[in-house]
Design an enzyme around this catalytic site. Structure first.
Site, mmCIF file in Angstrom:
data_model
loop_
_atom_site.group_PDB
_atom_site.id
_atom_site.type_symbol
_atom_site.label_atom_id
_atom_site.label_comp_id
_atom_site.label_asym_id
_atom_site.label_seq_id
_atom_site.Cartn_x
_atom_site.Cartn_y
_atom_site.Cartn_z
ATOM 1 N N HIS A 85 30.423 -136.827 -12.797
ATOM 2 C CA HIS A 85 29.154 -137.084 -13.574
ATOM 3 C C HIS A 85 29.809 -137.910 -14.780
ATOM 4 O O HIS A 85 29.103 -138.468 -15.703
ATOM 5 C CB HIS A 85 28.762 -135.605 -14.178
ATOM 6 C CG HIS A 85 29.533 -134.973 -15.196
ATOM 7 N ND1 HIS A 85 30.452 -133.774 -14.855
ATOM 8 C CD2 HIS A 85 29.861 -134.887 -16.710
ATOM 9 C CE1 HIS A 85 30.934 -133.553 -15.669
ATOM 10 N NE2 HIS A 85 30.539 -134.173 -16.790
ATOM 11 N N ASP A 221 32.851 -132.570 -7.918
ATOM 12 C CA ASP A 221 32.549 -133.414 -9.082
ATOM 13 C C ASP A 221 33.588 -134.437 -9.657
ATOM 14 O O ASP A 221 34.440 -134.288 -10.389
ATOM 15 C CB ASP A 221 32.225 -132.512 -10.238
ATOM 16 C CG ASP A 221 31.618 -133.330 -11.350
ATOM 17 O OD1 ASP A 221 31.408 -134.487 -11.492
ATOM 18 O OD2 ASP A 221 30.787 -132.549 -12.551
ATOM 19 N N SER A 655 35.518 -132.624 -19.803
ATOM 20 C CA SER A 655 35.047 -133.092 -18.350
ATOM 21 C C SER A 655 36.090 -134.268 -17.687
ATOM 22 O O SER A 655 36.358 -135.116 -18.502
ATOM 23 C CB SER A 655 33.674 -133.829 -18.072
ATOM 24 O OG SER A 655 32.603 -132.894 -18.336
HETATM 25 N N1 ARG Z 1 27.539 -129.406 -17.409
HETATM 26 C C1 ARG Z 1 28.583 -130.099 -17.111
HETATM 27 C C2 ARG Z 1 28.938 -130.780 -18.497
HETATM 28 O O1 ARG Z 1 28.457 -130.724 -19.496
HETATM 29 C C3 ARG Z 1 28.315 -131.115 -16.141
HETATM 30 C C4 ARG Z 1 27.105 -132.082 -16.432
HETATM 31 C C5 ARG Z 1 26.505 -132.882 -15.409
HETATM 32 N N2 ARG Z 1 25.862 -132.462 -14.260
HETATM 33 C C6 ARG Z 1 24.600 -132.303 -14.239
HETATM 34 N N3 ARG Z 1 24.015 -131.688 -13.292
HETATM 35 N N4 ARG Z 1 23.628 -132.898 -15.055
HETATM 36 O O2 ARG Z 1 29.329 -132.152 -18.539
HETATM 37 N N1 GLU Z 2 30.561 -130.951 -18.379
HETATM 38 C C1 GLU Z 2 31.324 -130.928 -19.609
HETATM 39 C C2 GLU Z 2 31.526 -132.325 -20.175
HETATM 40 O O1 GLU Z 2 30.945 -133.314 -20.174
HETATM 41 C C3 GLU Z 2 32.372 -130.054 -19.666
HETATM 42 C C4 GLU Z 2 31.814 -128.857 -19.338
HETATM 43 C C5 GLU Z 2 31.859 -128.022 -20.862
HETATM 44 O O2 GLU Z 2 30.980 -128.383 -21.769
HETATM 45 O O3 GLU Z 2 32.871 -127.104 -20.908
HETATM 46 O O4 GLU Z 2 32.508 -132.404 -20.798
#
Ligand code: ARG
Ligand code: GLU
Length: 720
Positions: A85, A221, A655
């Site tokens: 991502h 990921d 991330s």
């Molecule tokens: N929750 C994770 C973060 O905050 C992954 C985000 C990307 N994935 C998605 N399905 N939108 O970065």
């Molecule tokens: N998916 C998140 C990011 O873009 C990390 C997950 C979180 O927020 O802990 O950094």
């Protein structure tokens, strides 16, 4: 080692060590603050192995990837790993219906096939230094906040100038503990970063937005890039002559895997946390800001999804936009749930009442801290409605793409109106706008945007009393008598910004006086009115309250530290390099439910659904699964582990962060948090907060066995 300001030295000296889990620590102070505890928890290396400015240490393998993620070097040829991502936008930019790397994945089979990504950077930390006493030189307790700010900012400028002498580094000074401590960062920015490989989305984004922020998770990921440098190993703009960068240090990768209870630490760039804010601030988030953002994004997300489901081209065009807005939306929902469940407001209120008792227990304390809480209450009372209005403006007013795109032409107007500006400058900007029109319209669907515009404008109008709205919103409503379809058609028919042809025709024959046409454009008109409203009616006031809150927070932070003299404090995340540590561990999200700490490939087969894009499983993966062909990447239990969870305290920005074991070997790549713990940016709960990591063995398995790119694994240092 630099001296801490006396306050902090005192606190550190009298620490009672308890198990951490919570906390994002400053790498250069691990030795004095955390090493003993980390080793007691199982770590076998030293703080010096993690951070050392004189010798290569693990820190030299860690980077800021792009603008908001972490990445890590895994070879001596600049090869790096980050999340899928995090690489998403680059992958998407290289994708079309013919070369759909989002759907099919992409693997460069040798370096000549790697793809350049203009604009993408990798930033390495050369060194950091505490500069608190230099920044606060000349500041005293009797000055006004304005006087203090003037001195601090002059000192910062001087330190930066000194530090940037005779080098091309990027120098940053960041406040910690709300301006009770300051650090200088010397960074090196690399601009030639190439895409090496990515799994297909049904691996890299498996489970999509349904599984996002959730455990159990099966997302692969990750994506693979490479940093290039000039012949002397220095940063350089993209050039065919560049060569792979040789990092001072790259991580060794371990195939031993993560076992329950194992020590792990995360090294990376957490963005923002607000662990020390007062109850009023939590209340504002819970009741005024998050609900607005959630409701307005709900509208956009439904429209995007509906269109994406029905058309493959739209799915590619809107993939990154959709992922971007739904990620925040879901997080805020989880965050509000967690705040309520933990009774965070009540917890904060208890702390505040203890603080008030403490502050009133003594005259000197009373003078310094006695007025704080009433001042917070007052400031947040005023800030609350402003923040809600700002959220509406950002999410509804600026929600349609046409409005944001039109607004970007404000620069051209300013330049053309300026009598001093030359034809060259104007044609340079026009050239840039032509270029950006190309990439903007590649991912633009006017029918989707019309729906978004109509729905959001109407939601905005209905959100509050007329007298509280920007006048353009009311005028438009009245002009079209509440017929939002008619309003939308009129705006989109008349505006040049809805059509690539019109924008190109406008730019192709551009001359200085043509800026007047932009001024008459209805989309620009809305953008401009909203922007003016934002600056005049919201920002000035918001800025004043925020500044006074910043000053209050500095004092409150100092007070909290003094009051809780036995507690080990970590600074809120501020997108500087940090270390979080904990143990591999499952949790109980709800009564009678027990979550195991790892997931396996079998779970992917269980979730498979050929009809839903995010749950498609490739035949190749099924074949490997059926044959149990996991090679050296399988676990000793015979399965292939995909993801695992641990108690490391992380946030957005982490991330792509490496998850390291007791020996400092790479065992995973951090990519998310569990749903029940998403409030950890505000309050941490050791029983519910878990970070989610990709098991590095699944990553290697995909590269090697699934994609046939084993040469990349050969490039890494793998310890068995
Ligand atoms: N929750 C994770 C973060 O905050 C992954 C985000 C990307 N994935 C998605 N399905 N939108 O970065
Ligand atoms: N998916 C998140 C990011 O873009 C990390 C997950 C979180 O927020 O802990 O950094």
């Amino acid at each position: 080692m630099k001296k801490l300001i006396p306050l902090f030295t005192l606190i550190i000296a009298f620490q009672i060590y308890s198990r951490a889990d919570e906390g994002m620590w400053i790498p250069m102070y691990l030795g004095e603050m955390n090493e003993a505890e980390m080793q007691a928890m199982g770590m076998r290396i030293t703080a010096d192995d993690i951070y050392n400015i004189n010798n290569a240490s693990l820190k030299d393998a860690i980077m800021i990837f792009g603008g908001g993620c972490t990445g890590e070097f895994v070879s001596d040829q600049g090869l790096l790993l980050t999340n899928h991502h995090c690489g998403y936008r680059s992958i998407q930019k290289h994708s079309s219906v013919e070369h759909d790397y989002l759907t099919d994945g992409f693997w460069a089979m040798d370096k000549s096939e790697e793809l350049a990504n203009p604009g993408l950077t990798v930033t390495l930390l050369v060194r950091m230094e505490e500069v608190t006493s230099k920044v606060l030189d000349g500041v005293n307790e009797n000055m006004t906040e304005t006087e203090r700010k003037a001195i601090v900012s002059a000192n910062i400028d001087a330190i930066k100038e000194e530090a940037s002498k005779d080098n091309d580094y990027k120098i940053l000074i960041k406040p910690f503990f709300y301006g009770n401590q300051y650090f200088l960062f010397v960074n090196e920015v690399f601009k030639d970063v190439r895409l090496v490989g990515t799994p297909p989305s049904n691996i890299g984004k498996f489970g999509g937005d349904t599984d996002n922020w959730m455990w159990p998770r099966h997302t692969g990921d990750f994506s693979v890039f490479r940093v290039y440098a000039d012949k002397d190993n220095n940063p350089a703009e993209y050039s065919e002559d560049n060569v792979p960068y040789v990092p001072k240090k790259h991580l060794s990768v371990s195939t031993k895997g993560a076992k329950e209870g194992d020590f792990t630490f995360i090294f990376g760039y957490p963005g923002t946390t607000e662990e020390y804010i007062p109850s009023y601030a939590v209340d504002m988030k819970l009741n005024a800001v998050n609900p607005v953002r959630i409701a307005m994004r709900d509208i956009r997300i439904k429209i995007f999804l509906d269109a994406m489901e029905n058309d493959p081209e739209t799915r590619i065009q809107y993939a990154a936009k959709h992922a971007g807005i739904s990620n925040g939306w879901k997080k805020w929902i989880g965050e509000n749930r967690g705040i309520k469940r933990l009774k965070a407001i009540e917890q904060k209120q208890q702390l505040e009442s203890a603080f008030a008792d403490w502050a009133n227990s003594d005259n000197t304390l009373k003078e310094e801290f006695g007025g704080l809480l009433p001042a917070f209450e007052d400031a947040y009372g005023k800030l609350n409605p402003l923040e809600a209005k700002m959220a509406y403006l950002a999410e509804a007013g600026m929600g349609a793409e046409i409005i944001r795109y039109a607004r970007s032409y404000g620069k051209l107007i300013r330049l053309c109106k300026d009598k001093e500006s030359s034809d060259e400058e104007i044609s340079e900007l026009v050239g840039k706008l032509k270029h950006s029109a190309e990439s903007y319209f590649k991912d633009y669907n006017v029918d989707i945007d019309k729906k978004v515009f109509a729905s959001l404008m109407s939601a905005y109008y209905n959100s509050m009393d007329k007298s509280e709205l920007p006048s353009i919103i009311v005028e438009m409503h009245d002009k079209y008598k509440g017929d939002y379809q008619a309003m939308t058609n009129a705006v989109f028919d008349k505006s040049i910004f809805a059509s690539k042809e019109k924008v190109n025709a406008f730019l192709d024959s551009y001359k200085k006086s043509k800026y007047k046409k932009i001024l008459k454009d209805p989309a620009f008109d809305i953008a401009n009115d909203l922007t003016m409203y934002y600056y005049k009616n919201l920002l000035v006031a918001e800025d004043a309250y925020s500044k006074s809150i910043d000053s209050l927070m500095r004092i409150y932070m100092k007070g909290q530290i003094e009051m809780q003299a036995n507690k080990l404090f970590y600074p809120d995340a501020n997108f500087s390099l940090r270390v979080a540590y904990g143990n591999v561990d499952g949790y109980n999200p709800d009564d009678a439910i027990n979550f195991n700490y790892f997931t396996t490939l079998s779970g992917i087969m269980e979730k498979e659904n050929p009809d839903i894009y995010d749950y498609v499983v490739e035949d190749k993966l099924k074949e490997l699964y059926n044959k149990k062909d996991y090679g050296r990447y399988g676990d000793e239990d015979g399965s292939l582990h995909t993801c695992f969870i641990a108690t490391n305290h992380t946030t957005g920005g982490n991330s792509g962060s490496p998850v390291l074991d007791a020996d400092g070997y790479l065992i995973g790549i951090n990519f998310d948090r569990c749903w029940e713990g998403t409030m950890s940016d505000i309050v941490y709960d050791a029983s519910q907060c878990r970070n989610i990591s990709l098991d590095i063995r699944y990553c290697l398995f995909i590269i090697d066995k699934f994609a046939g790119a084993g040469h990349l694994v050969d490039e890494m240092t793998v310890v068995e």
